[in-house]
Write a protein that holds these residues in place. Structure first.
Motif, mmCIF file in Angstrom:
data_model
loop_
_atom_site.group_PDB
_atom_site.id
_atom_site.type_symbol
_atom_site.label_atom_id
_atom_site.label_comp_id
_atom_site.label_asym_id
_atom_site.label_seq_id
_atom_site.Cartn_x
_atom_site.Cartn_y
_atom_site.Cartn_z
ATOM 1 N N UNK A 114 0.845 -1.205 0.000
ATOM 2 C CA UNK A 114 0.000 0.000 0.000
ATOM 3 C C UNK A 114 0.878 1.252 0.000
ATOM 4 N N UNK A 115 0.322 2.333 -0.532
ATOM 5 C CA UNK A 115 1.053 3.611 -0.564
ATOM 6 C C UNK A 115 1.406 4.040 0.856
ATOM 7 N N UNK A 116 2.668 4.443 1.052
ATOM 8 C CA UNK A 116 3.141 4.876 2.372
ATOM 9 C C UNK A 116 3.269 6.402 2.374
ATOM 10 N N UNK A 117 2.438 7.076 3.156
ATOM 11 C CA UNK A 117 2.454 8.547 3.184
ATOM 12 C C UNK A 117 3.744 9.129 3.764
ATOM 13 N N UNK A 118 4.572 8.269 4.333
ATOM 14 C CA UNK A 118 5.838 8.758 4.900
ATOM 15 C C UNK A 118 7.007 8.578 3.936
ATOM 16 N N UNK A 119 6.731 8.172 2.680
ATOM 17 C CA UNK A 119 7.855 8.055 1.736
ATOM 18 C C UNK A 119 8.424 9.444 1.451
ATOM 19 N N UNK A 120 9.693 9.463 1.038
ATOM 20 C CA UNK A 120 10.423 10.738 0.978
ATOM 21 C C UNK A 120 9.818 11.712 -0.041
ATOM 22 N N UNK A 121 9.250 11.207 -1.133
ATOM 23 C CA UNK A 121 8.669 12.129 -2.111
ATOM 24 C C UNK A 121 7.330 12.682 -1.614
ATOM 25 N N UNK A 136 6.860 13.419 1.455
ATOM 26 C CA UNK A 136 7.315 14.486 2.364
ATOM 27 C C UNK A 136 7.734 15.724 1.581
ATOM 28 N N UNK A 137 8.383 15.515 0.438
ATOM 29 C CA UNK A 137 8.763 16.650 -0.420
ATOM 30 C C UNK A 137 7.496 17.361 -0.909
ATOM 31 N N UNK A 138 6.501 16.590 -1.340
ATOM 32 C CA UNK A 138 5.242 17.199 -1.820
ATOM 33 C C UNK A 138 4.564 18.022 -0.737
ATOM 34 N N UNK A 139 4.635 17.568 0.503
ATOM 35 C CA UNK A 139 4.003 18.299 1.607
ATOM 36 C C UNK A 139 4.881 19.434 2.118
ATOM 37 N N UNK A 140 6.092 19.566 1.549
ATOM 38 C CA UNK A 140 6.999 20.633 1.965
ATOM 39 C C UNK A 140 7.680 20.342 3.295
ATOM 40 N N UNK A 141 7.684 19.097 3.706
ATOM 41 C CA UNK A 141 8.287 18.746 5.009
ATOM 42 C C UNK A 141 9.796 18.580 4.912
ATOM 43 N N UNK A 142 10.271 18.255 3.721
ATOM 44 C CA UNK A 142 11.721 18.253 3.509
ATOM 45 C C UNK A 142 11.993 18.996 2.201
ATOM 46 N N UNK A 161 1.043 14.646 -8.181
ATOM 47 C CA UNK A 161 0.608 15.084 -6.846
ATOM 48 C C UNK A 161 -0.357 14.091 -6.207
ATOM 49 N N UNK A 162 -0.908 13.202 -7.023
ATOM 50 C CA UNK A 162 -1.776 12.168 -6.443
ATOM 51 C C UNK A 162 -0.910 11.071 -5.811
ATOM 52 N N UNK A 163 -1.501 10.354 -4.864
ATOM 53 C CA UNK A 163 -0.804 9.251 -4.202
ATOM 54 C C UNK A 163 -0.760 8.058 -5.160
ATOM 55 N N UNK A 164 0.438 7.674 -5.562
ATOM 56 C CA UNK A 164 0.586 6.540 -6.475
ATOM 57 C C UNK A 164 1.936 5.897 -6.211
ATOM 58 N N UNK A 165 1.927 4.603 -5.990
ATOM 59 C CA UNK A 165 3.169 3.892 -5.671
ATOM 60 C C UNK A 165 4.032 3.693 -6.917
ATOM 61 N N UNK A 166 3.390 3.276 -7.990
ATOM 62 C CA UNK A 166 4.125 3.060 -9.240
ATOM 63 C C UNK A 166 3.153 3.170 -10.415
#
Ligand code: AMP
Length: 141
Positions: A3-10, A12-18, A48-53
């Motif tokens: 399942x898509x992991x909301x904590x993946x690094x990209x 976080x980049x999309x949310x402006x957290x890193x 910008x949508x949540x997509x694993x691959x």
């Protein structure tokens, strides 16, 4: 596929957290420099949508993403004086995917220049910042 992991690094980049070396953004996609480039100007374009691959995105959203890739790639090539560009995209750990938010690699190619290995050597931050400045200007034109 996991399942898509909301904590993946990209994510976080999309949310402006890193931070990232952003070069372009529109309502559907974000483009930023790969910090371990295979060639100068190696850019990642993500939806910008949540997509694993590639198997995990609606056709319309994939179309919008690829439209952005089609627009950006030749501009990146020309802004950096490259001879062409290569598109890469990995699906699944066994295929070499290491970040599980769909991304398209745009890699400028220069005749006679070998590609660096995938995701192994961190680029100097000043070099990335200068490349990002050049591409941001070219991609907003
Ligand atoms: P892939 O094997 O297609 O999943 O590639 C992931 C890519 O993301 C690799 O080329 C890495 O160098 C790149 N990468 C990993 N972390 C970051 C980051 N924080 N900012 C930019 N690029 C990254």
């Amino acid at each position: 596929m996991a399942a898509y992991d909301d904590e993946n690094i990209f994510a976080k980049i999309l949310r402006g957290e890193i931070p990232c070396f952003k070069v372009y953004e529109d309502e559907h996609s974000l483009a930023f420099l790969d910090i371990m480039p295979r060639a100068t100007g190696h850019t990642l374009v993500i939806p910008k949508v949540r997509a694993t691959d590639l198997t995990d995105i609606a056709t319309d959203d994939l179309g919008a993403l690829m439209g952005t890739v089609q627009t950006l790639a030749p501009k990146i090539r020309d802004a950096l004086g490259a001879d062409g560009f290569m598109i890469q995209q990995f699906n699944g750990a066994g295929a070499g995917q290491t970040v599980f938010h769909l991304h398209i690699h745009i890699i400028p190619r220069r005749a006679g220049e070998s590609l660096k290995p995938h995701g192994t050597r961190m680029e100097d931050k000043d070099v990335l910042a200068k490349t990002a400045e050049t591409l941001t200007a070219a991609l907003s034109a």
